[in-house]
Design a protein around this motif. Structure first.
Motif, PDB file in Angstrom:
ATOM      1  N   ALA A   5      16.861  40.703  -2.443  1.00 58.61           N
ATOM      2  CA  ALA A   5      15.647  41.628  -3.332  1.00 58.61           C
ATOM      3  C   ALA A   5      14.359  40.734  -2.445  1.00 58.61           C
ATOM      4  N   PRO A   6      14.004  41.498  -2.232  1.00 61.67           N
ATOM      5  CA  PRO A   6      12.436  40.826  -1.576  1.00 61.67           C
ATOM      6  C   PRO A   6      11.500  40.162  -2.702  1.00 61.67           C
ATOM      7  N   LEU A   7      12.201  39.160  -3.494  1.00 56.82           N
ATOM      8  CA  LEU A   7      11.822  37.879  -4.121  1.00 56.82           C
ATOM      9  C   LEU A   7      11.918  36.126  -3.751  1.00 56.82           C
ATOM     10  N   LEU A   8      10.792  35.592  -3.348  1.00 60.52           N
ATOM     11  CA  LEU A   8      10.895  34.375  -3.331  1.00 60.52           C
ATOM     12  C   LEU A   8      10.536  33.014  -4.606  1.00 60.52           C
ATOM     13  N   ILE A   9      11.491  32.514  -4.474  1.00 65.09           N
ATOM     14  CA  ILE A   9      11.480  31.325  -5.282  1.00 65.09           C
ATOM     15  C   ILE A   9       9.634  30.474  -5.023  1.00 65.09           C
ATOM     16  N   SER A  10       8.693  30.538  -5.492  1.00 68.44           N
ATOM     17  CA  SER A  10       7.804  29.996  -4.292  1.00 68.44           C
ATOM     18  C   SER A  10       7.896  28.482  -4.791  1.00 68.44           C
ATOM     19  N   SER A  11       7.013  27.561  -3.501  1.00 67.11           N
ATOM     20  CA  SER A  11       7.032  26.514  -3.770  1.00 67.11           C
ATOM     21  C   SER A  11       6.646  25.758  -4.682  1.00 67.11           C
ATOM     22  N   MET A  12       7.312  25.000  -5.562  1.00 67.37           N
ATOM     23  CA  MET A  12       7.410  24.011  -6.844  1.00 67.37           C
ATOM     24  C   MET A  12       7.132  23.178  -6.479  1.00 67.37           C
ATOM     25  N   THR A  13       8.089  22.104  -6.773  1.00 67.54           N
ATOM     26  CA  THR A  13       8.338  20.804  -7.680  1.00 67.54           C
ATOM     27  C   THR A  13       9.333  19.633  -5.900  1.00 67.54           C
ATOM     28  N   GLY A  14       9.693  18.554  -6.361  1.00 65.80           N
ATOM     29  CA  GLY A  14      10.705  17.607  -6.227  1.00 65.80           C
ATOM     30  C   GLY A  14       9.797  16.512  -6.128  1.00 65.80           C
ATOM     31  N   GLY A  15      10.775  15.659  -6.221  1.00 67.35           N
ATOM     32  CA  GLY A  15      10.421  13.879  -6.042  1.00 67.35           C
ATOM     33  C   GLY A  15      10.337  13.234  -7.550  1.00 67.35           C
ATOM     34  N   THR A  16      10.900  14.134  -8.638  1.00 66.12           N
ATOM     35  CA  THR A  16      10.588  13.381  -9.991  1.00 66.12           C
ATOM     36  C   THR A  16      12.670  13.690 -10.725  1.00 66.12           C
ATOM     37  N   GLU A  17      12.952  12.821 -11.311  1.00 66.27           N
ATOM     38  CA  GLU A  17      14.460  13.522 -12.190  1.00 66.27           C
ATOM     39  C   GLU A  17      14.375  15.196 -12.807  1.00 66.27           C
ATOM     40  N   SER A  43       0.345  -0.992   0.351  1.00 65.42           N
ATOM     41  CA  SER A  43       0.136  -0.301  -0.202  1.00 65.42           C
ATOM     42  C   SER A  43       0.882   1.294   0.239  1.00 65.42           C
ATOM     43  N   THR A  44       2.221   1.488   0.580  1.00 63.97           N
ATOM     44  CA  THR A  44       2.720   2.893   0.435  1.00 63.97           C
ATOM     45  C   THR A  44       3.893   2.946  -0.812  1.00 63.97           C
ATOM     46  N   THR A  45       4.204   1.528  -1.525  1.00 60.86           N
ATOM     47  CA  THR A  45       4.908   1.701  -1.943  1.00 60.86           C
ATOM     48  C   THR A  45       3.474   1.847  -3.314  1.00 60.86           C
ATOM     49  N   SER A  46       2.397   1.311  -3.467  1.00 58.67           N
ATOM     50  CA  SER A  46       1.161   2.292  -3.988  1.00 58.67           C
ATOM     51  C   SER A  46       1.028   3.727  -4.209  1.00 58.67           C
ATOM     52  N   ASN A  47       1.236   3.847  -2.977  1.00 54.36           N
ATOM     53  CA  ASN A  47       0.505   4.980  -2.602  1.00 54.36           C
ATOM     54  C   ASN A  47       2.195   7.069  -3.082  1.00 54.36           C
ATOM     55  N   SER A  48       3.116   5.689  -2.916  1.00 54.32           N
ATOM     56  CA  SER A  48       4.731   6.797  -2.902  1.00 54.32           C
ATOM     57  C   SER A  48       4.285   6.915  -4.724  1.00 54.32           C
ATOM     58  N   ALA A  49       4.422   5.897  -5.517  1.00 53.21           N
ATOM     59  CA  ALA A  49       4.476   5.366  -6.875  1.00 53.21           C
ATOM     60  C   ALA A  49       3.552   7.089  -7.688  1.00 53.21           C
ATOM     61  N   GLN A  50       2.043   6.763  -6.681  1.00 48.37           N
ATOM     62  CA  GLN A  50       1.042   7.688  -7.110  1.00 48.37           C
ATOM     63  C   GLN A  50       1.070   8.779  -7.285  1.00 48.37           C
ATOM     64  N   THR A  51       1.969   9.238  -6.076  1.00 51.69           N
ATOM     65  CA  THR A  51       2.860  10.966  -5.561  1.00 51.69           C
ATOM     66  C   THR A  51       3.691  11.131  -6.426  1.00 51.69           C
ATOM     67  N   GLN A  52       4.421   9.933  -6.871  1.00 51.25           N
ATOM     68  CA  GLN A  52       5.764  10.851  -7.403  1.00 51.25           C
ATOM     69  C   GLN A  52       4.809  11.181  -9.151  1.00 51.25           C
ATOM     70  N   SER A  53       4.291  10.253  -9.497  1.00 52.02           N
ATOM     71  CA  SER A  53       3.396  10.237 -11.078  1.00 52.02           C
ATOM     72  C   SER A  53       2.930  11.792 -10.881  1.00 52.02           C
ATOM     73  N   ARG A  54       1.774  12.302  -9.361  1.00 49.23           N
ATOM     74  CA  ARG A  54       0.965  13.545  -9.256  1.00 49.23           C
ATOM     75  C   ARG A  54       1.815  14.436  -9.564  1.00 49.23           C
ATOM     76  N   LYS A  55       3.534  14.234  -8.996  1.00 48.34           N
ATOM     77  CA  LYS A  55       4.288  15.501  -9.665  1.00 48.34           C
ATOM     78  C   LYS A  55       4.969  15.648 -10.945  1.00 48.34           C
ATOM     79  N   ALA A  56       5.185  14.733 -10.904  1.00 56.64           N
ATOM     80  CA  ALA A  56       5.683  15.053 -12.943  1.00 56.64           C
ATOM     81  C   ALA A  56       3.992  15.300 -13.603  1.00 56.64           C
ATOM     82  N   ASP A  57       2.886  14.745 -13.293  1.00 60.27           N
ATOM     83  CA  ASP A  57       1.657  15.570 -14.357  1.00 60.27           C
ATOM     84  C   ASP A  57       1.638  16.921 -13.775  1.00 60.27           C
ATOM     85  N   HIS A  58       1.631  17.414 -12.400  1.00 58.25           N
ATOM     86  CA  HIS A  58       1.815  18.698 -12.930  1.00 58.25           C
ATOM     87  C   HIS A  58       2.403  19.807 -13.205  1.00 58.25           C
ATOM     88  N   ILE A  59       3.633  18.855 -13.415  1.00 54.72           N
ATOM     89  CA  ILE A  59       4.748  19.998 -13.927  1.00 54.72           C
ATOM     90  C   ILE A  59       4.185  20.392 -15.215  1.00 54.72           C
TER      91      ILE A  59
END
Length: 350
Positions: free
Chosen positions: A68-80, A4-20
């Motif tokens: 400078a008053p700039l933040l590179i906002s939270s975006m991604t991680g988890g894939t190559e 179950s954990t393996t399946s959840n982590s694979a889904q999360t990683q796939s979601r990261k790639a989809d979002h980009i």
């Protein structure tokens, strides 16, 4: 690790790639709802009585100096690809002394072998870095230990808890149990040695909600208002059935405009460290957000597009953002961000 954990982590990683992919390739920007900043205009000063070369954009946020008053906002991680993007962004942040956040690190907790895609401190030793996880995960077996892992992974200066009820409603298999989270956030704030930042993901934080979060112990707010990328539309693109697609369309323009979030949060919390994000696309937007009361401003989409293109494109973007902010200060007769914030040079249009 069980199946179950393996399946959840694979889904999360796939979601990261989809979002980009979806953010870069599909039309997922708000259509009708804007960030609200177009309703404001600076009063031009034809005789600024300052040397543009003397303008100082530096500021301090959560005890750390930024150039400078700039933040590179939270975006991604988890894939190559995400690892490459984060490295380029971290190197840019180091070069220009900007703040930076990473995308949700839940995937790295579920799948430790991808933690390296978030481990950017080596590229940005002097930068204000924000770790990141969804607040709702506190209702899904996450607690102090997982948050400490996430912070240590990044050697972070603060932890972002992102709050995304609309996205979770539309996201396939979203985590929608938000009951009792405020108490859990409060407990976490007392247990952690780094500040906790509450951040929406593009639908905004109202003044009333900011008050509750601050009373719970949150030490900074990132309003992440409406007007930029619509995560309802993003998740609608990932829909697995007709209902999810319909929800993505129905709620595509849901949220509180960024400008309204800034002013409403400032009205109830004059001194809370405040980040403006949500649909900011240039240095003029940044300067307006600062003049409205924000301390720093976060951008995501412009940095993502440039990072995917090249390191040179990222540097060009940083240079033009800094030039745009500097030009606003010069043409309003302000030599520092503090002066801009108290100059009353930003007027709401009738």
């Amino acid at each position: 690790m069980n199946a179950s954990t393996t399946s959840n982590s694979a889904q999360t990683q796939s979601r990261k790639a989809d979002h980009i992919r979806i953010c870069l390739e599909e039309d997922v920007q708000f259509r009708e709802t804007t960030n609200g900043l177009e309703r404001y205009r600076f009063t031009h000063c034809c005789l600024p009585e300052i040397d543009r070369n003397d303008i100082d954009l530096s500021t301090t946020f959560l005890g750390k100096k930024l150039n400078a008053p700039l933040l590179i906002s939270s975006m991604t991680g988890g894939t190559e690809q995400a690892g490459m993007i984060n490295q380029r962004l971290a190197e840019l942040a180091q070069h220009y002394k900007l703040a930076m956040g990473v995308g949700s690190q839940r995937v790295a907790v579920e799948k430790p072998q991808v933690a390296e895609t978030f481990a950017i401190r080596k590229y940005a030793p002097d930068v204000l870095l924000f770790a990141n996880v969804g607040a709702v995960q506190l209702n899904y077996k996450y607690g102090l230990d997982e948050c400490l892992k996430i912070i240590d992974m990044l050697e972070a200066d603060a932890l972002i808890l992102h709050i995304n009820p609309l996205q979770e409603c539309i996201q396939p298999k979203g985590d929608v149990n938000f009951r009792g989270l405020l108490d859990k956030i409060s407990k976490l704030c007392t247990e952690l040695s780094v500040p906790v930042i509450a951040k929406e993901v593009g639908n905004g934080i109202s003044g009333a909600m900011a008050k509750k979060l601050i009373e719970a112990g949150v030490q900074a707010i990132d309003v992440a208002g409406a007007g930029g990328t619509s995560w309802a539309k993003v998740e609608g693109e990932r829909a697995e059935n007709a209902m999810q697609r319909r929800l993505g369309k129905t709620f595509a323009d849901w949220g509180i405009p960024t400008a309204e979030c800034i002013t409403s949060v400032r009205a109830i919390a004059p001194h809370i460290p405040l980040i403006a994000s949500g649909g900011l696309r240039d240095g003029l937007d940044v300067a307006k957000a600062i003049a409205l009361g924000a301390d720093i401003a976060g951008l995501a989409m412009p940095f993502l597009q440039a990072a995917v293109e090249s390191e040179a494109a990222l540097q060009d973007l940083a240079e033009v953002l800094i030039a745009e902010i500097t030009t606003v200060l010069f043409c309003t007769g302000n030599a520092t961000l503090h002066q801009l914030k108290h100059s009353h040079s930003l007027k709401r249009l009738q």
